[in-house]
Design a protein around this motif. Structure first.
Motif, PDB file in Angstrom:
ATOM      1  N   ASP A 127       0.824  -1.203   0.000  1.00 26.79           N
ATOM      2  CA  ASP A 127       0.000   0.000   0.000  1.00 26.79           C
ATOM      3  C   ASP A 127       0.860   1.255   0.000  1.00 26.79           C
ATOM      4  O   ASP A 127       1.769   1.409   0.831  1.00 26.79           O
ATOM      5  N   GLY A 128       0.585   2.133  -0.929  1.00 28.36           N
ATOM      6  CA  GLY A 128       1.266   3.413  -1.005  1.00 28.36           C
ATOM      7  C   GLY A 128       2.541   3.414  -1.813  1.00 28.36           C
ATOM      8  O   GLY A 128       3.016   4.489  -2.224  1.00 28.36           O
ATOM      9  N   VAL A 129       3.126   2.235  -2.076  1.00 33.72           N
ATOM     10  CA  VAL A 129       4.407   2.187  -2.780  1.00 33.72           C
ATOM     11  C   VAL A 129       4.249   2.586  -4.244  1.00 33.72           C
ATOM     12  O   VAL A 129       5.038   3.388  -4.778  1.00 33.72           O
ATOM     13  N   ALA A 130       3.247   2.031  -4.929  1.00 31.92           N
ATOM     14  CA  ALA A 130       3.037   2.362  -6.343  1.00 31.92           C
ATOM     15  C   ALA A 130       2.727   3.844  -6.520  1.00 31.92           C
ATOM     16  O   ALA A 130       3.207   4.486  -7.457  1.00 31.92           O
ATOM     17  N   GLU A 131       1.929   4.378  -5.608  1.00 32.58           N
ATOM     18  CA  GLU A 131       1.619   5.807  -5.677  1.00 32.58           C
ATOM     19  C   GLU A 131       2.884   6.648  -5.519  1.00 32.58           C
ATOM     20  O   GLU A 131       3.102   7.614  -6.256  1.00 32.58           O
ATOM     21  N   SER A 132       3.728   6.252  -4.563  1.00 38.06           N
ATOM     22  CA  SER A 132       4.990   6.973  -4.359  1.00 38.06           C
ATOM     23  C   SER A 132       5.886   6.854  -5.581  1.00 38.06           C
ATOM     24  O   SER A 132       6.534   7.832  -5.994  1.00 38.06           O
ATOM     25  N   ALA A 133       5.937   5.648  -6.178  1.00 39.00           N
ATOM     26  CA  ALA A 133       6.761   5.443  -7.364  1.00 39.00           C
ATOM     27  C   ALA A 133       6.290   6.335  -8.511  1.00 39.00           C
ATOM     28  O   ALA A 133       7.116   6.923  -9.229  1.00 39.00           O
ATOM     29  N   CYS A 134       4.999   6.442  -8.691  1.00 41.86           N
ATOM     30  CA  CYS A 134       4.453   7.322  -9.739  1.00 41.86           C
ATOM     31  C   CYS A 134       4.867   8.772  -9.497  1.00 41.86           C
ATOM     32  O   CYS A 134       5.293   9.476 -10.425  1.00 41.86           O
ATOM     33  N   ARG A 135       4.746   9.201  -8.251  1.00 39.92           N
ATOM     34  CA  ARG A 135       5.057  10.594  -7.917  1.00 39.92           C
ATOM     35  C   ARG A 135       6.538  10.885  -8.150  1.00 39.92           C
ATOM     36  O   ARG A 135       6.905  11.917  -8.735  1.00 39.92           O
ATOM     37  N   VAL A 136       7.411   9.988  -7.703  1.00 36.47           N
ATOM     38  CA  VAL A 136       8.845  10.178  -7.878  1.00 36.47           C
ATOM     39  C   VAL A 136       9.218  10.183  -9.360  1.00 36.47           C
ATOM     40  O   VAL A 136      10.002  11.018  -9.826  1.00 36.47           O
ATOM     41  N   VAL A 148       1.569   6.638 -15.908  1.00 35.00           N
ATOM     42  CA  VAL A 148       0.207   7.046 -16.292  1.00 35.00           C
ATOM     43  C   VAL A 148      -0.860   6.427 -15.402  1.00 35.00           C
ATOM     44  O   VAL A 148      -2.055   6.647 -15.629  1.00 35.00           O
ATOM     45  N   GLY A 149      -0.441   5.656 -14.407  1.00 36.13           N
ATOM     46  CA  GLY A 149      -1.432   5.088 -13.508  1.00 36.13           C
ATOM     47  C   GLY A 149      -0.850   3.978 -12.654  1.00 36.13           C
ATOM     48  O   GLY A 149       0.274   3.516 -12.880  1.00 36.13           O
ATOM     49  N   TYR A 150      -1.643   3.574 -11.663  1.00 35.08           N
ATOM     50  CA  TYR A 150      -1.218   2.478 -10.791  1.00 35.08           C
ATOM     51  C   TYR A 150      -2.443   1.832 -10.166  1.00 35.08           C
ATOM     52  O   TYR A 150      -3.515   2.447 -10.051  1.00 35.08           O
ATOM     53  N   LEU A 151      -2.283   0.585  -9.780  1.00 34.99           N
ATOM     54  CA  LEU A 151      -3.268  -0.151  -9.002  1.00 34.99           C
ATOM     55  C   LEU A 151      -2.531  -0.963  -7.953  1.00 34.99           C
ATOM     56  O   LEU A 151      -1.501  -1.576  -8.246  1.00 34.99           O
ATOM     57  N   SER A 152      -3.053  -0.981  -6.752  1.00 33.58           N
ATOM     58  CA  SER A 152      -2.486  -1.788  -5.676  1.00 33.58           C
ATOM     59  C   SER A 152      -3.560  -2.759  -5.200  1.00 33.58           C
ATOM     60  O   SER A 152      -4.308  -2.461  -4.261  1.00 33.58           O
ATOM     61  N   PRO A 153      -3.672  -3.924  -5.851  1.00 35.28           N
ATOM     62  CA  PRO A 153      -4.787  -4.831  -5.579  1.00 35.28           C
ATOM     63  C   PRO A 153      -4.666  -5.637  -4.295  1.00 35.28           C
ATOM     64  O   PRO A 153      -5.563  -6.422  -3.978  1.00 35.28           O
TER      65      PRO A 153
END
Length: 380
Positions: A127-136, A148-153
């Motif tokens: 949780d939160g890692v993909a979002e952080s990776a996108c931001r960085v 262009v997007g992320y999902l953390s299923p």
């Protein structure tokens, strides 16, 4: 060469020109980093599917006991060595796999490469890692990769992670690259389950990359990577990994002693045969709806081009392939790598792969390569 063709409709393409070598049951493409980057960019530009697998020692060990996991590597469009033990084995056997190509290095090269920007979608991670990776990633104006997007299923089943809503969300971004981080087995299985529904050209499970990009895990210094000791750094960063590395290391030593060393000695005693350059001969006939390739002579990296050409010619017409090895005098890792490509073709087409007239010595060679599963009648 005599060819008898039937009238079956065109089948899905398998690139039999790939320079693959079999190491302990898996195919490895003998490609440099620039060549890999070119292939990925070409797939993106042409919107052609490219399933990239990056087997490391853990892949090798687990694929020995897990057929589905092994098949996910065998049907990949590219399979590159992500582990120094694999490179060491290749050097022992004289194979042209000269450098480790880790998923992280590959991602960094894509990120720094000039030209068209690559649209990336992250799937997985804590949780939160993909979002952080996108931001960085998007904060780096010099990066050639744009998230262009992320999902953390989370930690559900493959079916739970394969809903139409999830697939549509990924496809709607028109991503060029789908980077998956679900754990190696689950990630590979997810691709196998969903690749036919995805419009993303390049997809690969590169689990550690998402943590490196997000900054949640620090990668080993370059000098440690060059020494082949990145696994020690990973244990330092994530102590729970020591059990996996310990188990993999013991299995590696066993494979080295029981498979690699005997095959190396066999190579030394057959150097004259293996050095021959006269091209293999191929006669192709139809037998009960199957293409039978009757091979003659040496089947080595230097001599198997006619076999590659024959497989390319029959692939659009036959889903069932039979290799007759009665007149084959010697074979090597390159020939078995080509057999793995034939296996991939038959698997994708729900056909059959059969080997006829296999001598005891040939069977030993397949066994040393952990490819004896090829000699079992395969009706997919």
């Amino acid at each position: 060469m005599r060819v008898v063709m039937n009238t079956r409709s065109s089948l899905a393409h398998v690139d039999f020109t790939r320079q693959t070598f079999c190491l302990l049951g898996l195919p490895f493409d003998a490609l440099t980093m620039p060549a890999i980057i070119d292939k990925l960019k070409q797939a993106i530009a042409q919107r052609q599917p490219c399933f990239l697998s990056t087997p490391n020692l853990n892949f090798l060990v687990n694929c020995l006991d897990d057929t589905a996991f092994r098949n996910s590597v065998l049907v990949s469009d590219l399979s590159i060595a992500d582990g120094m033990p694999i490179v060491w084995l290749a050097r022992i056997l004289g194979l042209p796999i000269t450098e480790r190509t880790s998923g992280s290095d590959l991602f960094d090269c894509l990120r720094q490469s000039p030209g068209h920007h690559i649209r990336l979608f992250f799937l997985g991670g804590m949780d939160g890692v993909a979002e952080s990776a996108c931001r960085v990633l998007n904060a780096d104006s010099s990066s050639a990769i744009n998230a262009v997007g992320y999902l953390s299923p989370g930690f559900g089943s493959i079916q739970d992670m394969s809903s139409d809503e999830m697939i549509n969300t990924i496809n709607a971004t028109q991503a060029d690259f789908l980077l998956i981080a679900l754990g190696a087995k689950k990630g590979q299985a997810w691709v196998m389950h969903n690749r036919h529904k995805l419009n993303v050209p390049v997809m690969s499970h590169l689990g550690a990359v998402i943590n490196f990009v997000a900054g949640h895990v620090k990668r080993a210094p370059k000098y440690i990577q060059r020494l082949g000791l990145e696994w020690l750094w990973r244990i330092y960063q994530e102590p729970a990994l020591w059990q996996r590395y310990y188990h993999d290391g013991l299995r590696f030593l066993k494979l080295l002693l029981l498979n690699i060393v005997p095959y190396w000695f066999w190579q030394q005693t057959h150097r004259t045969l293996l050095a021959q350059t006269e091209l293999a001969k191929v006669d192709i006939i139809e037998q009960s709806g199957a293409a039978v390739l009757v091979l003659s002579g040496t089947c080595t990296h230097a001599t198997i081009e006619p076999i590659r050409q024959a497989l390319t010619r029959i692939a659009t017409s036959y889903s069932t392939i039979r290799f007759d090895l009665a007149k084959v005098s010697v074979m090597d890792s390159s020939f078995i790598g080509l057999c793995l490509l034939a296996y991939s073709h038959c698997f994708k087409q729900a056909g059959e792969l059969v080997f006829l007239n296999v001598s005891s010595e040939q069977r030993r060679i397949f066994t040393w390569h952990c490819a004896e599963f090829l000699l079992t009648h395969k009706d997919f």
